[in-house]
Write an enzyme that holds these catalytic residues in place. Structure first.
Site, mmCIF file in Angstrom:
data_model
loop_
_atom_site.group_PDB
_atom_site.id
_atom_site.type_symbol
_atom_site.label_atom_id
_atom_site.label_comp_id
_atom_site.label_asym_id
_atom_site.label_seq_id
_atom_site.Cartn_x
_atom_site.Cartn_y
_atom_site.Cartn_z
ATOM 1 N N ASP A 273 9.235 14.948 -34.371
ATOM 2 C CA ASP A 273 9.959 14.421 -33.924
ATOM 3 C C ASP A 273 9.132 12.670 -33.528
ATOM 4 O O ASP A 273 10.821 12.220 -33.142
ATOM 5 C CB ASP A 273 10.586 14.832 -32.176
ATOM 6 C CG ASP A 273 9.025 14.999 -31.289
ATOM 7 O OD1 ASP A 273 8.384 15.143 -32.074
ATOM 8 O OD2 ASP A 273 9.013 13.981 -30.812
ATOM 9 N N ASP B 50 4.762 19.471 -29.034
ATOM 10 C CA ASP B 50 6.045 19.047 -27.925
ATOM 11 C C ASP B 50 6.905 18.483 -28.882
ATOM 12 O O ASP B 50 6.287 17.127 -29.665
ATOM 13 C CB ASP B 50 5.010 18.205 -27.233
ATOM 14 C CG ASP B 50 3.769 19.294 -26.649
ATOM 15 O OD1 ASP B 50 4.429 20.474 -25.916
ATOM 16 O OD2 ASP B 50 2.805 18.822 -26.329
ATOM 17 N N ASP C 72 4.552 20.109 -36.069
ATOM 18 C CA ASP C 72 4.348 19.181 -34.767
ATOM 19 C C ASP C 72 5.030 20.150 -33.686
ATOM 20 O O ASP C 72 5.728 21.443 -33.663
ATOM 21 C CB ASP C 72 5.115 18.197 -34.390
ATOM 22 C CG ASP C 72 5.098 17.570 -32.566
ATOM 23 O OD1 ASP C 72 3.897 17.208 -32.549
ATOM 24 O OD2 ASP C 72 5.817 17.326 -32.139
#
Length: 228
Positions: free
Chosen positions: A173, A12, A10
């Protein structure tokens, strides 16, 4: 865990802390519509579900809800213009990212970036921070008809490399990354920092949690040793 051939990551909140640029653009938008600006820490709590939702949260000063449509239509282009101009200026790689990417690439893993961020912002950000060329594939939020938590992006990447889902890992995240990984048949590895709206990512029950991407090569080597 099983040692993979493909590692998707991922953007961001996992590779990059992009909040400084997002907060700058939110405040530029708020100033232009005559509203009070926010502290970066407040904007940080709103990031993680795309820029449209971020703009709506800023207009409402709340995590949920919908602003008046004409209000959003006035504000959203202002944010987009500012973010397009300043994307990558203040954002930073999280600790261990460059080291981790270099180690994983040297070890022969196929690497890709899978993000819900629009391509017009994804590519410039990866280039600005010097990690664009580490990626064998980059799939943005508007590359395909669906995005995380749907598994489409992950399955597309695996098919691109000719690698099975059972030999692939998604690193992220947020709960969306874990959900997409599970739906695609990938293993899920999470980082405890990033943008998960204050919820402990361990509650999503990923296969492993690492404090830094630099820890992933050793985790995978441990998996190989345990399997042999």
């Amino acid at each position: 865990m099983k040692k993979p051939k493909l590692i998707l990551i991922d953007l961001d909140g996992t590779l990059v802390d992009s909040v400084p640029d997002l907060a700058f653009s939110v405040n530029s938008m708020m100033e232009q519509i005559g509203r009070a600006t926010y502290q970066e820490a407040q904007v940080r709590n709103w990031v993680g579900n795309g820029v449209e939702r971020l703009v709506k949260r800023a207009l409402l000063n709340a995590l949920d809800g919908e602003p008046a449509e004409n209000y959003f239509e006035k504000a959203y282009p202002l944010f987009m213009t500012s973010y397009g101009q300043h994307n990558g200026e203040r954002s930073q790689l999280y600790p261990g990212i460059r080291e981790g990417l270099d180690q994983l690439k040297s070890a022969g893993y196929q690497l890709g970036c899978v993000t819900n961020k629009a391509e017009q912002f994804t590519i410039p950000l990866l280039k600005a921070l010097g990690i664009h060329d580490n990626m064998g594939i980059i799939i943005s939020g508007d590359t395909l008809p669906k995005k995380k938590p749907d598994p489409m992006q992950l399955l597309y990447a695996a098919e691109h490399f000719g690698i099975g889902s059972d030999e692939s890992i998604m690193v992220g995240d947020s709960i969306h990354d874990v959900t997409a990984a599970r739906a695609a048949g990938f293993q899920a590895v999470s980082v405890p920092y990033g943008y998960n709206h204050g919820q402990d990512i361990r509650d999503a029950e990923p296969d492993a949690v690492i404090n830094s991407l630099a820890d992933l090569p050793e985790l995978l080597e441990q998996a190989l040793r345990l399997a042999t």
